[in-house]
Design an enzyme around this catalytic site. Structure first.
Site, PDB file in Angstrom:
ATOM      1  N   ARG A 128       0.794  -1.229   0.000  1.00 43.47           N
ATOM      2  CA  ARG A 128       0.000   0.000   0.000  1.00 43.47           C
ATOM      3  C   ARG A 128       0.824   1.274   0.000  1.00 43.47           C
ATOM      4  O   ARG A 128       0.493   2.224  -0.698  1.00 43.47           O
ATOM      5  CB  ARG A 128      -0.927  -0.002   1.221  1.00 43.47           C
ATOM      6  CG  ARG A 128      -1.897   1.174   1.233  1.00 43.47           C
ATOM      7  CD  ARG A 128      -2.886   1.039   2.349  1.00 43.47           C
ATOM      8  NE  ARG A 128      -3.857   2.137   2.331  1.00 43.47           N
ATOM      9  CZ  ARG A 128      -4.788   2.303   3.243  1.00 43.47           C
ATOM     10  NH1 ARG A 128      -4.897   1.453   4.234  1.00 43.47           N
ATOM     11  NH2 ARG A 128      -5.623   3.318   3.174  1.00 43.47           N
ATOM     12  N   TYR A 129       1.886   1.327   0.775  1.00 48.21           N
ATOM     13  CA  TYR A 129       2.554   2.596   1.018  1.00 48.21           C
ATOM     14  C   TYR A 129       3.902   2.771   0.318  1.00 48.21           C
ATOM     15  O   TYR A 129       4.295   3.892   0.025  1.00 48.21           O
ATOM     16  CB  TYR A 129       2.769   2.787   2.530  1.00 48.21           C
ATOM     17  CG  TYR A 129       1.504   2.848   3.336  1.00 48.21           C
ATOM     18  CD1 TYR A 129       0.547   3.816   3.075  1.00 48.21           C
ATOM     19  CD2 TYR A 129       1.253   1.945   4.362  1.00 48.21           C
ATOM     20  CE1 TYR A 129      -0.620   3.891   3.809  1.00 48.21           C
ATOM     21  CE2 TYR A 129       0.083   2.003   5.111  1.00 48.21           C
ATOM     22  CZ  TYR A 129      -0.846   2.979   4.827  1.00 48.21           C
ATOM     23  OH  TYR A 129      -1.998   3.045   5.552  1.00 48.21           O
ATOM     24  N   HIS A 186      12.211 -27.321  -2.034  1.00 48.82           N
ATOM     25  CA  HIS A 186      13.492 -26.616  -2.160  1.00 48.82           C
ATOM     26  C   HIS A 186      13.324 -25.549  -3.239  1.00 48.82           C
ATOM     27  O   HIS A 186      13.203 -25.866  -4.426  1.00 48.82           O
ATOM     28  CB  HIS A 186      14.599 -27.600  -2.544  1.00 48.82           C
ATOM     29  CG  HIS A 186      15.981 -27.064  -2.314  1.00 48.82           C
ATOM     30  ND1 HIS A 186      16.525 -26.055  -3.053  1.00 48.82           N
ATOM     31  CD2 HIS A 186      16.929 -27.422  -1.402  1.00 48.82           C
ATOM     32  CE1 HIS A 186      17.753 -25.798  -2.628  1.00 48.82           C
ATOM     33  NE2 HIS A 186      18.028 -26.613  -1.619  1.00 48.82           N
ATOM     34  N   ASP A 187      13.303 -24.288  -2.820  1.00 53.55           N
ATOM     35  CA  ASP A 187      13.005 -23.218  -3.764  1.00 53.55           C
ATOM     36  C   ASP A 187      14.059 -23.076  -4.861  1.00 53.55           C
ATOM     37  O   ASP A 187      13.732 -22.869  -6.028  1.00 53.55           O
ATOM     38  CB  ASP A 187      12.794 -21.886  -3.033  1.00 53.55           C
ATOM     39  CG  ASP A 187      13.958 -21.483  -2.150  1.00 53.55           C
ATOM     40  OD1 ASP A 187      14.903 -22.271  -1.985  1.00 53.55           O
ATOM     41  OD2 ASP A 187      13.907 -20.362  -1.581  1.00 53.55           O
ATOM     42  N   SER A 215      23.187 -23.427  -3.097  1.00 46.52           N
ATOM     43  CA  SER A 215      22.027 -22.533  -3.104  1.00 46.52           C
ATOM     44  C   SER A 215      22.399 -21.106  -2.748  1.00 46.52           C
ATOM     45  O   SER A 215      21.851 -20.143  -3.293  1.00 46.52           O
ATOM     46  CB  SER A 215      20.967 -23.050  -2.118  1.00 46.52           C
ATOM     47  OG  SER A 215      20.464 -24.294  -2.522  1.00 46.52           O
ATOM     48  N   HIS A 242      14.507  20.894  28.084  1.00 47.02           N
ATOM     49  CA  HIS A 242      13.610  20.159  28.991  1.00 47.02           C
ATOM     50  C   HIS A 242      12.150  20.457  28.676  1.00 47.02           C
ATOM     51  O   HIS A 242      11.271  20.271  29.511  1.00 47.02           O
ATOM     52  CB  HIS A 242      13.910  20.486  30.462  1.00 47.02           C
ATOM     53  CG  HIS A 242      15.360  20.466  30.806  1.00 47.02           C
ATOM     54  ND1 HIS A 242      16.025  19.321  31.176  1.00 47.02           N
ATOM     55  CD2 HIS A 242      16.292  21.464  30.807  1.00 47.02           C
ATOM     56  CE1 HIS A 242      17.301  19.601  31.396  1.00 47.02           C
ATOM     57  NE2 HIS A 242      17.486  20.891  31.178  1.00 47.02           N
ATOM     58  N   SER A 251     -10.569  14.214  13.192  1.00 38.22           N
ATOM     59  CA  SER A 251     -11.196  13.349  14.189  1.00 38.22           C
ATOM     60  C   SER A 251     -12.628  13.072  13.778  1.00 38.22           C
ATOM     61  O   SER A 251     -13.336  13.965  13.293  1.00 38.22           O
ATOM     62  CB  SER A 251     -11.169  14.014  15.574  1.00 38.22           C
ATOM     63  OG  SER A 251     -11.985  13.315  16.489  1.00 38.22           O
ATOM     64  N   SER A 278      17.178 -17.957   7.478  1.00 35.37           N
ATOM     65  CA  SER A 278      16.546 -17.754   6.177  1.00 35.37           C
ATOM     66  C   SER A 278      15.165 -17.123   6.266  1.00 35.37           C
ATOM     67  O   SER A 278      14.914 -16.064   5.678  1.00 35.37           O
ATOM     68  CB  SER A 278      16.461 -19.090   5.428  1.00 35.37           C
ATOM     69  OG  SER A 278      15.856 -18.913   4.175  1.00 35.37           O
TER      70      SER A 278
END
Length: 479
Positions: A11-12, A79-80, A105, A152, A282, A327
């Site tokens: 989305r962002y 196993h990708d 890999s 402060h 609001s 991983s």
């Protein structure tokens, strides 16, 4: 949802950062790694045909059908990497027997991650330069507008609106420096084999150490890295992830400080983030103008800061030559860090391009506090006019306490100056009071500090980003 992305990207985040951490980019990069490995191996004498290279070059991007084939293969093989070795072979049959030759890999997974770290920083750095440029324009515009300083979060000596902004910019410049360093320090894992010994490649080249070293160097060059890490285990050290996410996390701290400052100033009604014409602050209190952009920035900045701890823990528990419990963690941590930083930069750019300053509110707050701050100047003026310092100090003390009582106990305005004007003791300097209370005389070298800082520090740091700064569009922020 894309298995290599997080909800943040949907989305962002910018399209370029979302694409970088997409499955399509990841698996396409694996294919480029297999192609360049084959090219280098062929150059060094292995029997790899021109047709195999041509077919690999022609099929670097995966279409939807190939992604589906790879997904089915991964379900079957669990196993990708091997799933994608097989899938690549179906569209480059001449290369099917040499894809991934000698590699493990981590040749594709780790080298791809290093490429993504580099390209991710290449996306972020110009965006950070834009934010610095925007805040610098703000600082120059308000270089000499006096404002009450706070220590402060209590009233302190005056500064200027522009000088306060340079405090933000300086931290952003340090972030720019740190991210540039991290980017320029990145190396390549290169061609190292299963435990980092290059044993499989030594076998391929019949014990020829020079060719193995040449292979490592050539593959590194093909991907534009200045060097390969001289030694690795099966993976590159996860400390490299910490070296990159550390500066990103530090940038998160900068964002949180800037956004918090703006939120505090918004409460004082001195400065506000952009608030659009039809924006609602609001659902219940229609009058509210909540600083939602800065609140979002603080929220995501905390997330970015927390991610760094994750990389440290992962780095610390990598047993011996490697363990696989890094991983799944890294597949979330690294993309989230970059996607979050990307969102923060867009948000901060949007804020910096639309900050609203209310000079009259600022002047009113100064008028409430400046009389107390000016008392030393009043005492010195009386002494110059022939008065006694101790006697004047006592009179000022009494009048200040009376004025303070009006402010604190009665809720009235600070009337110290009116009291001084009514006391004949101070008649010799009545005509000097306006000059003695001029806010511009209380800001020290703040305007000149802004000028010098922008000239000597900001402009040199942004010089290399001038092309990007010329072409950047105004940031648009998603709700």
């Amino acid at each position: 949802m894309d298995s290599y992305q997080t909800p943040l990207s949907s989305r962002y985040a910018s399209k370029e950062m979302s694409k970088l951490f997409s499955s399509g980019t990841r698996f396409g990069t694996w294919r480029k790694l297999w192609l360049n490995l084959a090219i280098a191996e062929k150059e060094l004498g292995l029997a790899i045909s021109d047709k195999a290279i041509e077919q690999m070059k022609a099929n670097l991007d995966l279409d939807e059908a190939q992604m589906k084939v790879a997904a089915e293969e991964e379900k079957k093989r669990r196993h990708d990497v091997m799933a994608h070795v097989h899938t690549f072979g179906t569209v480059a049959p001449e290369a099917a027997g040499i894809i991934h030759l000698g590699a493990t890999s981590c040749y594709v997974t780790d080298n791809a991650d290093l490429i993504f770290l580099r390209e991710g920083l290449d996306i972020l750095l110009p965006k950070l330069a834009v934010v610095i440029s925007r805040f610098s324009s703000f600082a120059e515009k308000y270089r000499d507008l006096p404002t009450l300083g706070f220590t402060h979060f209590q009233p302190a000596q005056l500064t200027t609106v522009g000088k306060r902004a340079t405090l933000w910019i300086q931290e952003l410049l340090w972030d720019l420096r740190n991210l540039e360093r991290a980017r320029n320090d990145l190396g390549f894992r290169g061609v190292k084999g299963t435990t980092g010994t290059q044993a499989s490649f030594l076998t391929l080249f019949n014990g020829d150490h020079d060719k193995v070293e040449a292979l490592d160097k050539r593959v590194t060059e093909l991907f534009g890295f200045p060097y390969a890490y001289p030694v690795t285990g099966q993976t590159y050290s996860r400390k490299i992830d910490a070296d990159v996410l550390g500066p990103l996390s530090s940038f998160g701290a900068t964002v949180h400080k800037i956004a918090t400052d703006i939120r505090l100033l918004a409460n004082l009604k001195e400065i506000e983030e952009p608030f659009e014409k039809d924006q609602i602050g609001s659902s219940a209190m229609a009058y509210k103008r909540n600083p939602m952009r800065c609140e979002r920035a603080c929220s995501l900045a905390r997330h970015l800061m927390a991610i760094y701890q994750n990389t440290l823990m992962t780095s610390s528990v990598q047993w011996l030559e490697r363990t696989l419990d890094d991983s799944a963690n890294r597949r979330v941590t690294i993309p989230e860090a970059f996607l979050t930083a990307d969102i923060l930069l867009t948000t901060l750019q949007n804020i910096s391009e639309g900050l609203v300053v209310y000079p009259k509110v600022i002047a009113r707050r100064i008028s409430q506090e400046l009389p107390f701050m000016a008392t030393e100047n009043v005492i010195m003026a009386i002494v110059k006019a022939g008065g006694d310092r101790q006697e004047c100090h006592e009179k000022i003390r009494v009048l200040s306490h009376q004025a303070g009582s009006v402010v604190k106990e009665q809720g009235g305005e600070n009337d110290l100056i009116d009291r001084i004007k009514k006391d004949d003791y101070f008649q010799p300097i009545w005509n000097q009071l306006d000059d003695l209370l001029d806010p511009n005389t209380f800001v020290g070298r703040a305007p000149e500090q802004v000028d010098g800082f922008v000239k000597d520090w900001v402009k040199p740091a942004l010089e290399k980003y001038q092309d990007q700064l010329k072409n950047v569009k105004q940031a648009e922020l998603s709700v």
